[in-house]
Design a protein around this motif. Structure first.
Motif, PDB file in Angstrom:
ATOM      1  N   GLY A 296     -49.395 -76.068 -42.977  1.00 32.41           N
ATOM      2  CA  GLY A 296     -48.900 -74.706 -42.853  1.00 32.41           C
ATOM      3  C   GLY A 296     -47.893 -74.499 -41.733  1.00 32.41           C
ATOM      4  N   LYS A 297     -47.246 -75.582 -41.281  1.00 35.42           N
ATOM      5  CA  LYS A 297     -46.250 -75.449 -40.201  1.00 35.42           C
ATOM      6  C   LYS A 297     -45.110 -74.522 -40.611  1.00 35.42           C
ATOM      7  N   THR A 298     -44.562 -74.776 -41.800  1.00 32.56           N
ATOM      8  CA  THR A 298     -43.429 -73.975 -42.260  1.00 32.56           C
ATOM      9  C   THR A 298     -43.845 -72.541 -42.533  1.00 32.56           C
ATOM     10  N   THR A 299     -45.051 -72.356 -43.054  1.00 30.88           N
ATOM     11  CA  THR A 299     -45.571 -71.006 -43.296  1.00 30.88           C
ATOM     12  C   THR A 299     -45.609 -70.202 -42.004  1.00 30.88           C
ATOM     13  N   LEU A 300     -46.091 -70.839 -40.938  1.00 29.00           N
ATOM     14  CA  LEU A 300     -46.168 -70.170 -39.642  1.00 29.00           C
ATOM     15  C   LEU A 300     -44.773 -69.906 -39.087  1.00 29.00           C
ATOM     16  N   LEU A 301     -43.885 -70.897 -39.183  1.00 32.34           N
ATOM     17  CA  LEU A 301     -42.521 -70.745 -38.675  1.00 32.34           C
ATOM     18  C   LEU A 301     -41.778 -69.627 -39.410  1.00 32.34           C
ATOM     19  N   ARG A 302     -41.955 -69.575 -40.720  1.00 34.88           N
ATOM     20  CA  ARG A 302     -41.307 -68.537 -41.538  1.00 34.88           C
ATOM     21  C   ARG A 302     -41.726 -67.139 -41.065  1.00 34.88           C
ATOM     22  N   ASP A 303     -43.011 -66.975 -40.804  1.00 32.28           N
ATOM     23  CA  ASP A 303     -43.482 -65.652 -40.383  1.00 32.28           C
ATOM     24  C   ASP A 303     -43.049 -65.338 -38.957  1.00 32.28           C
ATOM     25  N   LEU A 304     -42.912 -66.367 -38.121  1.00 38.98           N
ATOM     26  CA  LEU A 304     -42.370 -66.149 -36.786  1.00 38.98           C
ATOM     27  C   LEU A 304     -40.942 -65.618 -36.863  1.00 38.98           C
ATOM     28  N   ALA A 305     -40.150 -66.209 -37.777  1.00 40.91           N
ATOM     29  CA  ALA A 305     -38.774 -65.736 -37.963  1.00 40.91           C
ATOM     30  C   ALA A 305     -38.763 -64.254 -38.317  1.00 40.91           C
ATOM     31  N   ARG A 306     -39.680 -63.862 -39.191  1.00 43.45           N
ATOM     32  CA  ARG A 306     -39.763 -62.451 -39.590  1.00 43.45           C
ATOM     33  C   ARG A 306     -40.127 -61.567 -38.402  1.00 43.45           C
ATOM     34  N   ASN A 307     -41.118 -62.004 -37.612  1.00 41.75           N
ATOM     35  CA  ASN A 307     -41.545 -61.199 -36.470  1.00 41.75           C
ATOM     36  C   ASN A 307     -40.453 -61.088 -35.409  1.00 41.75           C
ATOM     37  N   VAL A 308     -39.764 -62.198 -35.144  1.00 43.35           N
ATOM     38  CA  VAL A 308     -38.698 -62.190 -34.138  1.00 43.35           C
ATOM     39  C   VAL A 308     -37.553 -61.294 -34.591  1.00 43.35           C
ATOM     40  N   SER A 309     -37.204 -61.396 -35.877  1.00 41.89           N
ATOM     41  CA  SER A 309     -36.098 -60.620 -36.424  1.00 41.89           C
ATOM     42  C   SER A 309     -36.410 -59.127 -36.505  1.00 41.89           C
ATOM     43  N   THR A 310     -37.665 -58.805 -36.796  1.00 44.69           N
ATOM     44  CA  THR A 310     -38.059 -57.405 -36.985  1.00 44.69           C
ATOM     45  C   THR A 310     -38.412 -56.719 -35.673  1.00 44.69           C
ATOM     46  N   GLY A 311     -39.057 -57.472 -34.770  1.00 46.08           N
ATOM     47  CA  GLY A 311     -39.523 -56.884 -33.525  1.00 46.08           C
ATOM     48  C   GLY A 311     -40.766 -56.036 -33.732  1.00 46.08           C
ATOM     49  N   THR A 312     -41.253 -55.444 -32.663  1.00 46.72           N
ATOM     50  CA  THR A 312     -42.433 -54.576 -32.729  1.00 46.72           C
ATOM     51  C   THR A 312     -42.135 -53.299 -31.946  1.00 46.72           C
ATOM     52  N   ALA A 313     -43.159 -52.493 -31.795  1.00 46.98           N
ATOM     53  CA  ALA A 313     -42.979 -51.249 -31.042  1.00 46.98           C
ATOM     54  C   ALA A 313     -42.588 -51.517 -29.596  1.00 46.98           C
ATOM     55  N   THR A 314     -42.988 -52.681 -29.080  1.00 48.33           N
ATOM     56  CA  THR A 314     -42.707 -52.999 -27.676  1.00 48.33           C
ATOM     57  C   THR A 314     -41.750 -54.175 -27.501  1.00 48.33           C
ATOM     58  N   ILE A 315     -41.416 -54.872 -28.600  1.00 42.80           N
ATOM     59  CA  ILE A 315     -40.525 -56.027 -28.526  1.00 42.80           C
ATOM     60  C   ILE A 315     -39.278 -55.747 -29.352  1.00 42.80           C
ATOM     61  N   PRO A 316     -38.090 -55.823 -28.757  1.00 45.66           N
ATOM     62  CA  PRO A 316     -36.871 -55.531 -29.519  1.00 45.66           C
ATOM     63  C   PRO A 316     -36.596 -56.598 -30.569  1.00 45.66           C
ATOM     64  N   ALA A 317     -35.983 -56.190 -31.667  1.00 46.78           N
ATOM     65  CA  ALA A 317     -35.585 -57.135 -32.703  1.00 46.78           C
ATOM     66  C   ALA A 317     -34.483 -58.048 -32.167  1.00 46.78           C
ATOM     67  N   SER A 318     -34.495 -59.306 -32.602  1.00 46.85           N
ATOM     68  CA  SER A 318     -33.508 -60.282 -32.137  1.00 46.85           C
ATOM     69  C   SER A 318     -32.687 -60.802 -33.305  1.00 46.85           C
TER      70      SER A 318
END
Length: 300
Positions: free
Chosen positions: A149-171
């Motif tokens: 599941g390495k790629t599965t985890l990496l793919r979702d990291l890309a989504r989180n980094v790109s989208t950001g959160t309420a406290t983390i800006p999108a990159s």
């Protein structure tokens, strides 16, 4: 799954559909001429009572290529075709060479349909570990054995980094997807959700692609899968020197094991990564088993 089932010969579709009714998490469908259909699930492998025939193979190829196999010559050189939904069909058979390089595969005797499954949220728990409020995202290497599941985890990291959160800006995220596994592109269009600020370079060698993306797309975070060559290491170090954060995967069984390989030994000594994540299949693919801090091992 429907995009896969639509391509299969009728009796194969019926078998796979029936097998999925009593088993969960199908991962691969393997088709070999004059052999039973093989379905691989997360916890078992099943075989059909009927064989996959030469006629079935021809029909499946026609469906894959929309009756124009010559239009897929570039994919055949790589040994796989990506279909709608990001699923990848691996191919094996007789290779035809041109100046020592694979030109095509003819005839094709085996198919491996790898079922793409995006697991949204699988990286959510890692965000707090990988984001430093002062310095931003940490350079991260994800390691694990095949199909952990390495790629599965990496793919979702890309989504989180790109989208950001309420406290983390999108990159701004750049994905260099040499094997079309992260984004699962079809005709250049990602079939997986990588967030709204992600740009994908599909089918491009990692080292060359990283430099291209730095020059053309000015990313803040670079995502690459399955690093391992000397040129990959040099490109990662160049990207780091350019101020780009790297998130990557590599085949390995532990931090200690990869640290012995010359390429990773160099990267770790150069402190190319701030965190090394070890993953496994349990309790689910992409599950984090250990988080390592390389700087505690390799002090300057």
């Amino acid at each position: 799954m429907q995009s896969i089932l639509n391509l299969l010969p009728q009796h194969v579709e019926a078998y796979v559909t029936q097998a999925m009714k009593t088993n969960k998490s199908i991962e691969e469908i393997r088709l070999r001429i004059n052999q039973p259909v093989e379905c691989l699930f997360s916890n078992k492998t099943l075989f059909s009572s009927t064989f996959f025939t030469e006629e079935d193979a021809n029909m499946f190829l026609n469906q894959l290529s929309a009756y124009s196999l010559y239009a897929f010559e570039e994919e055949l050189q790589k040994g796989y075709i990506t279909i709608e939904g990001g699923h990848r069909v691996g191919l094996a058979g007789k290779t035809i060479l041109d100046n020592g390089k694979v030109k095509t595969i003819r005839p094709i005797r085996s198919f491996n349909i790898r079922v793409a499954k995006q697991k949204l949220g699988v990286s959510n728990k890692l965000v707090a570990e990988l984001y430093d409020g002062k310095n931003g995202w940490r350079n991260t290497l994800i390691i694990g054995a095949p199909q952990t599941g390495k790629t599965t985890l990496l793919r979702d990291l890309a989504r989180n980094v790109s989208t950001g959160t309420a406290t983390i800006p999108a990159s701004k995220v750049a994905v260099v997807d040499e094997r079309s596994e992260i984004a699962g592109c079809m005709n250049g269009t990602p079939q997986h959700d990588l967030g709204s600020r992600t740009d994908v370079l599909d089918g491009c060698p990692k080292a060359e692609g990283m430099m291209m993306m730095i020059r053309s797309m000015s990313p803040q975070v670079m995502i690459v899968d399955e690093i391992g060559r000397e040129e990959d290491a040099q490109a990662i170090l160049e990207a780091r020197h350019a101020g780009v954060v790297i998130m990557a995967t590599a085949h390995g069984y532990s931090f200690e094991e990869i640290a012995k390989r010359p390429i990773f030994k160099q990267l770790l000594k150069e402190q190319a990564f701030d965190r090394v994540i070890e993953v496994g299949r349990t309790p689910y693919p992409g599950a984090v088993s250990k988080i390592r801090i390389p700087s505690l091992v390799y002090q300057r």
